[in-house]
Each structure stands twice: as structure tokens, then as C-alpha cells.
Write a protein that holds these residues in place. Structure first.
Motif, short mmCIF file in Angstrom:
data_model
loop_
_atom_site.label_atom_id
_atom_site.label_comp_id
_atom_site.label_asym_id
_atom_site.label_seq_id
_atom_site.Cartn_x
_atom_site.Cartn_y
_atom_site.Cartn_z
N LEU A 480 0.82 -1.21 0.00
CA LEU A 480 0.00 0.00 0.00
C LEU A 480 0.85 1.27 0.00
O LEU A 480 0.31 2.37 -0.03
N LYS A 481 2.18 1.10 0.06
CA LYS A 481 3.12 2.23 0.09
C LYS A 481 2.92 3.10 1.33
O LYS A 481 2.95 4.33 1.27
N VAL A 482 2.70 2.43 2.47
CA VAL A 482 2.62 3.13 3.75
C VAL A 482 4.04 3.49 4.18
O VAL A 482 4.98 2.70 3.99
N LYS A 483 4.20 4.65 4.80
CA LYS A 483 5.55 5.11 5.13
C LYS A 483 6.00 4.70 6.53
O LYS A 483 7.07 4.11 6.69
N ASN A 484 5.20 4.99 7.57
CA ASN A 484 5.65 4.80 8.96
C ASN A 484 4.71 3.89 9.74
O ASN A 484 3.49 4.03 9.66
N LEU A 485 5.31 2.99 10.52
CA LEU A 485 4.57 2.18 11.48
C LEU A 485 4.96 2.64 12.88
O LEU A 485 6.14 2.67 13.23
N ILE A 486 3.97 3.00 13.69
CA ILE A 486 4.19 3.55 15.04
C ILE A 486 3.71 2.54 16.07
O ILE A 486 2.62 1.97 15.94
N ILE A 487 4.52 2.31 17.11
CA ILE A 487 4.13 1.43 18.21
C ILE A 487 4.46 2.10 19.54
O ILE A 487 5.46 2.80 19.66
N PRO A 488 3.63 1.90 20.58
CA PRO A 488 4.01 2.30 21.94
C PRO A 488 4.71 1.13 22.63
O PRO A 488 4.18 0.02 22.69
N SER A 489 5.89 1.37 23.16
CA SER A 489 6.67 0.29 23.77
C SER A 489 6.98 0.63 25.22
O SER A 489 7.21 1.80 25.56
N ASN A 490 7.00 -0.40 26.07
CA ASN A 490 7.47 -0.15 27.44
C ASN A 490 8.99 -0.16 27.45
O ASN A 490 9.65 -0.54 26.48
N VAL A 491 9.56 0.25 28.57
CA VAL A 491 11.01 0.42 28.65
C VAL A 491 11.73 -0.91 28.45
O VAL A 491 12.79 -0.97 27.82
N GLU A 492 11.17 -2.00 28.97
CA GLU A 492 11.85 -3.29 28.93
C GLU A 492 12.02 -3.84 27.51
O GLU A 492 12.99 -4.55 27.23
N THR A 493 11.07 -3.55 26.62
CA THR A 493 11.12 -4.15 25.28
C THR A 493 11.61 -3.18 24.21
O THR A 493 11.70 -3.57 23.04
N THR A 494 11.95 -1.96 24.58
CA THR A 494 12.37 -0.97 23.59
C THR A 494 13.61 -1.42 22.83
O THR A 494 13.68 -1.34 21.60
N GLU A 495 14.61 -1.92 23.55
CA GLU A 495 15.85 -2.34 22.90
C GLU A 495 15.61 -3.52 21.97
O GLU A 495 16.23 -3.62 20.90
N MET A 496 14.72 -4.42 22.36
CA MET A 496 14.41 -5.57 21.51
C MET A 496 13.79 -5.11 20.19
O MET A 496 14.14 -5.62 19.12
N TRP A 497 12.86 -4.14 20.25
CA TRP A 497 12.24 -3.62 19.03
C TRP A 497 13.28 -2.94 18.14
O TRP A 497 13.21 -3.03 16.91
N LYS A 498 14.24 -2.28 18.75
CA LYS A 498 15.28 -1.60 17.96
C LYS A 498 16.19 -2.61 17.25
O LYS A 498 16.45 -2.48 16.05
N VAL A 499 16.67 -3.58 17.99
CA VAL A 499 17.66 -4.51 17.45
C VAL A 499 17.03 -5.53 16.51
O VAL A 499 17.52 -5.80 15.41
N LYS A 500 15.92 -6.10 16.93
CA LYS A 500 15.34 -7.23 16.20
C LYS A 500 14.46 -6.79 15.04
O LYS A 500 14.43 -7.46 13.99
N TYR A 501 13.75 -5.67 15.21
CA TYR A 501 12.78 -5.27 14.19
C TYR A 501 13.08 -3.91 13.56
O TYR A 501 12.25 -3.37 12.83
#
Length: 549
Positions: A480-501
Motif C-alpha cells: 500500500l506504500k505506507v511510510k511509517n509504522l508507530i508502536i508504543p513500547s514499554n522500557v523493557e522491550t524498547t531495545e528488543m524492538w530496535k535490534v530485532k525489528y
């Protein structure tokens, strides 16, 4: 279900249960003949041996008659707990004379399974085996429309239909002695109708109904209607009620500004204002998205996809061919894409499939195009809530008291824009009709899409299901040519979202300004992350699974 037993010389004793009732066709006098009594010596070895043989034959004959009664009850669809009101106590000794096998039919619940050894995780293998599958049959069981042990068959014109019993969210098929889904049960009956819920009948003595009728009854239950009901917000005195900002989700201290046309409240800092203006102020959802003019006197249309308002004349200047239901061609494309995929199964491989679900309302006086698909989609929404409710802790909105996760799953609407979740869709992954992963998605045009919740069933964590689901969502958005996906993350999983996804913290001023113009779900103390599909690497669905959410 058939079990093979080694033939034994049995002493049979019957004990009364608590209610003292009997479902057997035999009389109490016949039961009394089976009670083991002291054996007399007899007047001769031959006569004593003859009496022992006769008593043995009587016991075997009466036990067989008892088993036949059980089988007849099972074939009639009787409830398993009604099959035997008397407990048969077998005090058995191995017989050296007869070693042939005895095939015996019994109700599924009449044989007690011993607990298996406990695994290293502290959960026994038997508990894992009895884990409730997230299926429509499990939901119907929770709603008490069906129960484990209920007899089912497929309504077909051919003779000898395959039968089975409901067991642990599936059907224990009699033809293969395996647990299968309702769709595979239809295939076992060699039918290509692709309407299993309509043609599978459930026998609940003395009732007989189709699974589709059970779906309708479960969806119309008061509890289900409350879960999907629209929330009507009645504004209170601002001095009594603590306001909550629509953008950041925080309340408490701070300078707030209220929309003059709707009950939405914002921090002045969140909408990039230095102070509260003296004139009436309108939020981004109460003005035309093109010219910025709004108010009660304006004749504004509302986009059915993004809920933004617009003047028809302003839309014509942008695109003359766009229907009045949408604010532009991009929202039209997104809406038609989502609705076209609603409820349709898309195979990933031979094991997994995915689909999009969203609550489908019934319009009075209008007959849906496909009633079977509508009921299955709504049932899938209820199953999604079973999964989300098991994974997430209860999140209660401090201002309204609503259950946030439940309202998102059921796409509940509201006149309070901050808790209006009517445009949420759910992407789910299934394994043979069992839901094992789900993610809630809301599109705000092609610029921004939000995903506040994503969950994996506990039994499938560490198997790459979350990565697989993220890959499907990202592929869908790239189409669909969407540009940005936004998620609210808690502090504990923020690094996981950065590194893994490959997500990053929202620090871009332009993106922050765009986010402030949309109604997006946010939680106190959460960190807002984003992924730019134009400049970031997509998820590799074939990568090795590691940490799961």
C-alpha cells in the motif's frame, strides 16, 4: 473411541454415587447379583466349580450389558457425565488361562488419565496437552453453547456421515481418531461446500442444532453485546474530572486545551501551542483537512476510513473521481484493500495461514451478502479477545473506566475521540484454524499506521510466530506504500524492538507534528517507536527465532 485391553478375571463391585441415581437399563436387583459374595464350599468339587463358572459368566455378561448401555448413550449423544452414575471398581487379577485382547468402546471421559511427569519448566506435559486452543469451538464452549463430549456430525446427502465429538476446541473425528478443525472435519466428509458451521450439527440431548445457530446465539449473549457496545461519554465538570491528553495519554498537571466542537482534550505542548487561545479552538478532527475551516455551521463530510472531515468542494479540487465516502484516493484504496481481505484465509505455507478480522455489524433490514462469513469473522474477533486477554494485563482507562484492550479488539466506537477504536483491524496467524498470533492495526492514511498490541500464544512463543506476523504486516503495508509504522513500547522491550525489528525512537520533529494531528493510542510512561519502510530494512521472516513477545 476403541481401546484394547488384556482380558482379565474381574471382581466387580458397584458403589453408589452422590446422587444415588442410575442411568442403566438394568434394575437394582440385577446390580446386586454382581456384588462379590463369599464363595461356599459346595457339596462337591464339580458342583462348586460349576457355580464359580456360572458366576464368572454372569459377571462377564452383566459387564458387557453395562458396556453396551454406555455405548448406546454415547451414540445417542448423551453427555459424558451422565453415562455412568455408578462407579465400576475393578479389582483385577491377571488370568493365565485367557490372553486374547478385548476391544471395548467407552465414552471419552470415562477413562481417567494419570498425570505425566513434570517438565523442567514446572508445567506437566498433560497440562500442556490439555491447553485450551484458541478456536471458535473453544469460544462456544466458554459461552456454554457447546461442551466437550458433545456428539457432532456433518449434514450430508450421502450415507454414513463421519461423526465425532467436541474435544479441547477441536473435533475428535471417529474416522481417524484424531483432533481436527471444523474445516478438516468437513473435508473428511468429502464435501466441498466450504460452509462447515452451517452443516455441522451438534447433539446436546435433547437438543439438535447447527454450529452456525450456536455462533449466532453466542454472539447475541448479553456479555458479548456489552463487550462490543459503543461507549457514550458524558462530559463532567473539568474541576472534578481529571483530563487526559489525546496525544500523549497522560493526565495530571499541565496546561490543557479543549476542542470547542467535541470533548477531546490536549496538552498545549502536544499540539505545539504556547498557550491557550482566547477564541474557540477546534481540533484536527473537527476541521476540513484541506482548508482548515470547521465549526457547526460548516457542512463537513467524514471519511469512513480515517475519520477526518472535509468539504466536498475541497475534495473535488483534489480529486474529482473520488467518492464522497472518502477524503481522498489513498483512504479509498486502504479501505477497499482491508474490506476485500476481511475473513479470507491466506496460506503462508503448509502449516500456517493469516487473515484480517474486524467486527462486522448487522444492519437492520439489510441481508448480508455472506451470512456464514460474517458470523465466522465475528467469532474470530471473540477468539482474538481470548488470546489478547490471556497475554495482556487488564488496561483500564483512568478517565472512562473502559477496558482498552477489549475495546480495541472489538473495534468499539465512542463519541470521545480518544477512546474511539472503531477503525482497528486485527491481523491474525492461524495453524489449522487455531489462532496463535494477533496484532491490532489502525491506518491513518498512508503516512502513519499504528500497532498498539501484538501477541503470541504462550505455547508458540520462541517459534518465530511474532517475526512471521510482523513480516506479513510489513509486506501488506509496503504494497500500500505506507511510510511509517508507530508502536508504543514499554522500557523493557524498547531495545528488543530496535535490534530485532529495526525500530527507532520518535525524535523527528516533522513526524512528531504529523502524529499530533492523529488520534493514536498511547499509554503513560510508554516510549513511542517508529519504523520508516522507505529507509529501513524489512523483517526477515526466515530468520532463526529467538526472543518472543
Amino acid at each position: 473411541m476403541a481401546y484394547n485391553f488384556r482380558h482379565r478375571s474381574q471382581r466387580v463391585r458397584y458403589e453408589e454415587t452422590r446422587d444415588g441415581e442410575s442411568d442403566s437399563n438394568s434394575s437394582d436387583l440385577e446390580y446386586s447379583t454382581l456384588i462379590e459374595t463369599p464363595r461356599g464350599n459346595g457339596r462337591g468339587r464339580g458342583r462348586g466349580r460349576g457355580r464359580r463358572i456360572n458366576r464368572q459368566r454372569e459377571r462377564e455378561h452383566s459387564l458387557k450389558r453395562r458396556q453396551d448401555n454406555v455405548t448406546r448413550w454415547a451414540n445417542r449423544g448423551g453427555r459424558s457425565h451422565r453415562i455412568a452414575r455408578r462407579n465400576i471398581v475393578l479389582d483385577s487379577e491377571e488370568s493365565n488361562e485367557r490372553n486374547n485382547n478385548l476391544e471395548m468402546e467407552t465414552a471419552p471421559s470415562s477413562i481417567n488419565q494419570e498425570p505425566l511427569p513434570t517438565t523442567t519448566s514446572g508445567i506437566s506435559s498433560s497440562q500442556k496437552a490439555r491447553r485450551t486452543k484458541k478456536t471458535i469451538l473453544s469460544w462456544l464452549t466458554d459461552c456454554r453453547k457447546v461442551e466437550d463430549g458433545d456428539l457432532v456430525n456433518y449434514l450430508t446427502e450421502r450415507s454414513g456421515p463421519v461423526t465425532g465429538r467436541i474435544n479441547n476446541g477441536a473435533i475428535m473425528c471417529n474416522c481417524c481418531d484424531k483432533e481436527v478443525s471444523v474445516w478438516n472435519f468437513e473435508r473428511h466428509n468429502k464435501s466441498d461446500r466450504k460452509q462447515p458451521y452451517k452443516h455441522i450439527q451438534v447433539y446436546r440431548d435433547p437438543e439438535l442444532c447447527s454450529l452456525q445457530e450456536s455462533l449466532i446465539g453466542a454472539w447475541q449473549k448479553d456479555e458479548e453485546q456489552k463487550r462490543r457496545a459503543m461507549f457514550t461519554y458524558v462530559p463532567k465538570n473539568i474541576n472534578v474530572e481529571e483530563p487526559v491528553c489525546l496525544i500523549c495519554g497522560n493526565g495530571g498537571e499541565g496546561e490543557y486545551i479543549c476542542c470547542h466542537n467535541c470533548p477531546s482534550v490536549y496538552h498545549t505542548s502536544c499540539v505545539n501551542m504556547e498557550g491557550v487561545p482566547y477564541k474557540n479552538w477546534l481540533c484536527h478532527y473537527c476541521i476540513c483537512k484541506y482548508c482548515g475551516v470547521g465549526g457547526v455551521s460548516q457542512h463537513l463530510s467524514t471519511c469512513c476510513q480515517c475519520n477526518k472531515k472535509f468539504h466536498w468542494a475541497c475534495l473535488q479540487l483534489q480529486d474529482r473521481n473520488c467518492p464522497s465516502l472518502y477524503c481522498g484516493p489513498s483512504c479509498k484504496e486502504i479501505y477497499e484493500k482491508l474490506e476485500g481481505l476481511l475473513g479470507i484465509q491466506n496460506d503462508i505455507d503448509e502449516r500456517y495461514s493469516w487473515r484480517v478480522v474486524h467486527k462486522v455489524d448487522t444492519i437492520p433490514g439489510v441481508v448480508p451478502v455472506d451470512e456464514n462469513l460474517r458470523m465466522e469473522i465475528n467469532a474470530k474477533v471473540a477468539v482474538t479477545w481470548m488470546l489478547m486477554n490471556e497475554v495482556f494485563e487488564t488496561i483500564i482507562d483512568q478517565q472512562t473506566g473502559i477496558n482498552v484492550v477489549q475495546s480495541v479488539v472489538y473495534s468499539c466506537g465512542s463519541n470521545l475521540r480518544r477512546v474511539n477504536f472503531s477503525r482497528f483491524y486485527t491481523f491474525v496467524i492461524e495453524k489449522d484454524d487455531e489462532m496463535i498470533g494477533a496484532a491490532s492495526i489502525r491506518f491513518h492514511g498512508k503516512e502513519i499506521v499504528e500497532m498498539p498490541f501484538i501477541a503470541t500464544d504462550e505455547a508458540y512463543r520462541g517459534k518465530g510466530i511474532c517475526r512471521l506476523l510482523m513480516g506479513i504486516i510489513e509486506s501488506f503495508m509496503c504494497d500500500l506504500k505506507v511510510k511509517n509504522l508507530i508502536i508504543p513500547s514499554n522500557v523493557e522491550t524498547t531495545e528488543m524492538w530496535k535490534v530485532k525489528y529495526n525500530f527507532d525512537v520518535v525524535n523527528n520533529k516533522v513526524l512528531k507534528k504529523n502524529i499530533s494531528s492523529y488520534n493514536m493510542l498511547m499509554f503513560p510512561r510508554a516510549i513511542r517507536l517508529y519504523k520508516d519502510f522507505f529507509n529501513r530494512k524489512l523483517v526477515d521472516m526466515n530468520a532463526e527465532p529467538d526472543q518472543e513477545i
